[in-house]
Scaffold this motif. Structure first.
Motif, mmCIF file in Angstrom:
data_model
loop_
_atom_site.group_PDB
_atom_site.id
_atom_site.type_symbol
_atom_site.label_atom_id
_atom_site.label_comp_id
_atom_site.label_asym_id
_atom_site.label_seq_id
_atom_site.Cartn_x
_atom_site.Cartn_y
_atom_site.Cartn_z
ATOM 1 N N ASN A 147 -12.137 22.249 29.114
ATOM 2 C CA ASN A 147 -12.999 23.238 28.590
ATOM 3 C C ASN A 147 -14.395 22.528 28.039
ATOM 4 O OD1 ASN A 147 -11.967 25.861 28.793
ATOM 5 N ND2 ASN A 147 -10.691 25.668 27.110
ATOM 6 N N TYR A 148 -14.250 21.306 27.065
ATOM 7 C CA TYR A 148 -15.239 20.797 26.714
ATOM 8 C C TYR A 148 -16.270 20.166 27.707
ATOM 9 C CZ TYR A 148 -18.184 17.673 23.785
ATOM 10 O OH TYR A 148 -19.096 17.128 23.015
ATOM 11 N N GLY B 239 -6.395 13.453 24.698
ATOM 12 C CA GLY B 239 -7.371 14.616 24.572
ATOM 13 C C GLY B 239 -8.154 14.602 23.106
ATOM 14 N N THR B 240 -7.151 14.401 22.092
ATOM 15 C CA THR B 240 -7.533 14.488 20.685
ATOM 16 C C THR B 240 -8.442 13.284 20.377
ATOM 17 O OG1 THR B 240 -5.573 15.672 19.949
ATOM 18 C CG2 THR B 240 -6.678 14.327 18.390
ATOM 19 N N ALA C 239 -20.192 19.234 27.537
ATOM 20 C CA ALA C 239 -20.357 17.710 27.774
ATOM 21 C C ALA C 239 -21.692 17.209 28.141
ATOM 22 C CB ALA C 239 -19.204 17.140 28.634
ATOM 23 N N THR C 240 -22.219 16.179 27.624
ATOM 24 C CA THR C 240 -23.465 15.556 27.986
ATOM 25 C C THR C 240 -23.103 14.508 29.356
ATOM 26 O OG1 THR C 240 -23.087 13.757 26.516
ATOM 27 C CG2 THR C 240 -24.197 15.612 25.492
ATOM 28 N N ILE C 241 -24.182 14.096 29.981
ATOM 29 C CA ILE C 241 -23.887 13.217 31.018
ATOM 30 C C ILE C 241 -23.188 12.194 30.342
ATOM 31 C CG2 ILE C 241 -25.212 11.557 32.531
ATOM 32 C CD1 ILE C 241 -25.427 14.274 33.677
ATOM 33 N N GLU C 242 -23.585 11.585 29.459
ATOM 34 C CA GLU C 242 -23.045 10.502 28.978
ATOM 35 C C GLU C 242 -21.491 10.520 28.463
ATOM 36 O OE1 GLU C 242 -23.780 7.207 28.861
ATOM 37 O OE2 GLU C 242 -25.499 7.837 29.796
ATOM 38 N N GLN C 243 -20.868 11.929 27.848
ATOM 39 C CA GLN C 243 -19.577 12.000 27.810
ATOM 40 C C GLN C 243 -18.842 12.395 29.055
ATOM 41 O OE1 GLN C 243 -20.203 15.444 25.137
ATOM 42 N NE2 GLN C 243 -20.503 14.046 23.290
ATOM 43 N N THR D 38 -0.225 21.492 35.610
ATOM 44 C CA THR D 38 -1.279 21.527 34.451
ATOM 45 C C THR D 38 -2.574 20.915 35.115
ATOM 46 O OG1 THR D 38 -0.668 19.531 33.737
ATOM 47 C CG2 THR D 38 0.277 21.553 32.588
ATOM 48 N N SER D 39 -2.614 21.102 36.514
ATOM 49 C CA SER D 39 -3.891 20.389 37.008
ATOM 50 C C SER D 39 -4.919 21.318 37.719
ATOM 51 C CB SER D 39 -3.390 19.264 38.193
ATOM 52 O OG SER D 39 -4.534 18.770 38.831
ATOM 53 N N SER D 40 -4.453 22.420 38.318
ATOM 54 C CA SER D 40 -5.558 23.234 39.138
ATOM 55 C C SER D 40 -6.266 24.046 38.156
ATOM 56 C CB SER D 40 -4.708 24.486 39.749
ATOM 57 O OG SER D 40 -5.435 24.911 40.575
ATOM 58 N N ILE D 41 -6.229 24.532 37.030
ATOM 59 C CA ILE D 41 -7.211 25.150 36.283
ATOM 60 C C ILE D 41 -8.046 24.097 35.619
ATOM 61 C CG2 ILE D 41 -7.345 26.544 34.368
ATOM 62 C CD1 ILE D 41 -4.926 28.256 35.108
ATOM 63 N N PRO D 42 -7.404 23.129 34.961
ATOM 64 C CA PRO D 42 -8.472 21.814 34.564
ATOM 65 C C PRO D 42 -9.337 21.553 35.566
ATOM 66 C CG PRO D 42 -6.574 21.703 33.638
ATOM 67 C CD PRO D 42 -6.154 22.802 34.613
ATOM 68 N N ASN D 43 -8.960 21.349 36.733
ATOM 69 C CA ASN D 43 -9.785 20.616 37.599
ATOM 70 C C ASN D 43 -11.093 21.607 38.067
ATOM 71 O OD1 ASN D 43 -9.233 17.827 38.773
ATOM 72 N ND2 ASN D 43 -7.204 18.662 38.584
ATOM 73 N N ALA D 44 -10.507 22.695 38.150
ATOM 74 C CA ALA D 44 -11.837 24.045 38.091
ATOM 75 C C ALA D 44 -12.768 23.766 37.177
ATOM 76 C CB ALA D 44 -11.139 25.449 38.339
ATOM 77 N N ARG D 45 -12.340 23.683 36.054
ATOM 78 C CA ARG D 45 -13.253 23.513 35.011
ATOM 79 C C ARG D 45 -14.027 22.396 35.025
ATOM 80 N NH1 ARG D 45 -8.488 24.841 30.499
ATOM 81 N NH2 ARG D 45 -8.439 26.862 30.668
ATOM 82 N N TYR D 46 -13.478 21.179 35.289
ATOM 83 C CA TYR D 46 -14.055 20.118 35.508
ATOM 84 C C TYR D 46 -15.340 20.370 36.643
ATOM 85 C CZ TYR D 46 -10.344 17.652 32.954
ATOM 86 O OH TYR D 46 -9.453 17.249 32.185
ATOM 87 N N ALA D 47 -15.094 20.696 37.449
ATOM 88 C CA ALA D 47 -16.057 21.077 38.843
ATOM 89 C C ALA D 47 -17.223 21.751 38.010
ATOM 90 C CB ALA D 47 -15.295 21.776 39.865
ATOM 91 N N ARG D 48 -16.840 22.999 37.589
ATOM 92 C CA ARG D 48 -17.830 23.466 36.775
ATOM 93 C C ARG D 48 -18.621 23.007 35.813
ATOM 94 N NH1 ARG D 48 -13.857 27.842 36.399
ATOM 95 N NH2 ARG D 48 -13.384 27.428 34.347
ATOM 96 N N GLY D 49 -17.998 22.138 34.964
ATOM 97 C CA GLY D 49 -18.822 21.151 34.176
ATOM 98 C C GLY D 49 -19.897 20.426 35.014
ATOM 99 N N PHE D 50 -19.414 19.694 35.885
ATOM 100 C CA PHE D 50 -20.213 18.833 36.697
ATOM 101 C C PHE D 50 -21.234 19.471 37.392
ATOM 102 C CE2 PHE D 50 -17.080 15.699 35.737
ATOM 103 C CZ PHE D 50 -17.463 14.607 36.383
ATOM 104 N N ARG D 51 -21.089 20.735 37.985
ATOM 105 C CA ARG D 51 -22.087 21.565 38.456
ATOM 106 C C ARG D 51 -23.187 22.071 37.331
ATOM 107 N NH1 ARG D 51 -17.642 23.120 42.215
ATOM 108 N NH2 ARG D 51 -18.364 22.428 44.084
ATOM 109 N N ARG D 52 -22.706 22.073 36.229
ATOM 110 C CA ARG D 52 -23.280 22.740 35.182
ATOM 111 C C ARG D 52 -24.486 21.629 34.864
ATOM 112 N NH1 ARG D 52 -23.280 20.975 29.854
ATOM 113 N NH2 ARG D 52 -21.244 20.228 30.141
ATOM 114 N N LEU D 53 -24.171 20.419 34.986
ATOM 115 C CA LEU D 53 -25.020 19.187 34.590
ATOM 116 C C LEU D 53 -25.831 18.703 36.236
ATOM 117 C CD1 LEU D 53 -22.488 16.895 32.751
ATOM 118 C CD2 LEU D 53 -24.508 18.004 31.806
ATOM 119 N N GLY D 54 -25.731 19.626 37.000
ATOM 120 C CA GLY D 54 -26.530 19.255 38.260
ATOM 121 C C GLY D 54 -25.925 18.854 39.376
#
Length: 342
Positions: A127-128, A319-320, A133-137, A246-262
């Motif tokens: 989710n983060y 994660g914590t 997340a920033t590029i560095e994170q 526990t992989s499919s939904i998180p990976n969809a979020r990761y993909a969205r995050g990377f696209r958010r960053l261009g």
């Protein structure tokens, strides 16, 4: 990879030993010193002990440059590892909690594992990454993942010769996809290399070992521990099952995050591939791998559910660690030095 830098007196002594092969080496003093450290530190967060475990396990994978391959089966080295593993297993069982399950059909096992996955209340790094997340994170996130993803599937493959029947067939079906289904360049580890390079990171295995904290190493050491012990073949199967569930939904979020960053394909191909593949794998892993194993041999059920619960527990700790650091505006790395190509 090169031997990593030491992180204390145990790793310093061990790495010095590994540089010159000695079949008759006596490590009893090192065992004593290791227990002194373990009596004063939480093994999951001990930088010294986790880098030692990582090095001892890596001898069974690709090894290290200028480290004699004969160390892999040296009795003194195996004895040292076994002593540390006793404490490691005890701590994993502690964080996993009471192992809870009921025996039934393969589908019953799958339902229980899906319930465990749904109840996992660990912090959501995905989710983060997706929203904040920033590029560095995001680079840090990839660095944490790299110590496993660059050899993805290998720890689980230790179970192949230790299984039979339906469970073995299910594991082989999952692993076939993980290794690219016979297509050069399509292994999931190779797709992850492309993602890393797309963000200017070094995609060589172990490139960021010095920056990874003990808890990240503990998460991959747990997989090697499960995979290398036949008595825990159920645990590595349970780990893979919950990992896929526990992989499919998180990976969809990761993909969205990377696209958010261009970023887009091919940088996002690794995550996009897992959204599709793991939606299939979760059914195979829960019903046919874990469920099939338990149907064939009910006595393995405790190991299966222990592996699944330990995986959820340690992933929550990783994660914590990351989210707490980012929430403070800090790096989640030991040494926040990012190797950017070009």
């Amino acid at each position: 990879m090169e031997l990593p830098e030491d992180r204390g007196r145990i790793s310093e002594s061990l790495f010095e030993v590994l540089r010159t092969y000695d079949a008759d080496v006596d490590l009893s003093g090192l065992e004593h010193d290791a227990f002194e450290v373990l009596d004063s530190e939480d093994i999951l967060y001990s930088e010294d002990i986790q880098i030692v475990l990582f090095a001892l396990y890596e001898l069974h994978y690709r090894g290290f440059d200028r480290v004699d391959a004969r160390w892999e089966w040296n009795p003194s080295l195996l004895g040292l590892r076994a002593k540390i593993e006793e404490r490691f297993e005890a701590r994993l069982r502690q964080i996993a909690g009471d192992v809870s399950f009921s025996l039934g059909s393969a589908q019953d096992t799958a339902r229980q594992l899906f319930a465990l996955a749904s109840a996992d209340g660990g912090p959501s790094v995905s989710n983060y990454i997706s929203r904040h997340a920033t590029i560095e994170q995001t680079r840090e996130f990839l660095m944490h993942k790299s110590i496993y993803q660059l050899k993805e599937a290998d720890p689980h493959s230790w179970a192949i010769p230790r299984l039979t029947g339906r469970g073995k067939s299910a594991l082989m079906e999952i692993q076939f996809d993980e290794y690219g289904a016979g297509r050069p360049g399509a292994m999931h580890s190779e797709l992850f290399e492309i993602t890393m390079r797309g963000l200017g990171l070094d995609s060589e295995f172990g490139a960021y070992i010095e920056s990874l904290p003990a808890i990240t190493l503990a998460s991959v050491n747990m997989m090697s521990f499960f995979g290398l012990h036949r008595r825990l073949r159920g645990s590595i199967a349970g780990h893979l099952a919950i990992y896929e569930m526990t992989s499919s939904i998180p990976n969809a979020r990761y993909a969205r995050g990377f696209r958010r960053l261009g970023f887009d394909s091919p940088v996002t191909d690794y995550f996009d591939e897992h959204v599709e593949a793991d939606a299939v794998h979760e059914q195979i892993a829960g019903r046919d791998l874990a469920g099939g194993l338990i149907e064939q041999d009910p006595s393995i059920a405790e190991a299966v559910f222990f592996g699944a619960q330990a995986a959820c527990a340690i992933d929550a700790l990783v994660g914590t660690h990351q989210l707490d650091a980012w929430g403070r505006g800090d790096s989640s790395l030991r040494q926040p030095k990012v190797k950017v190509q070009g």
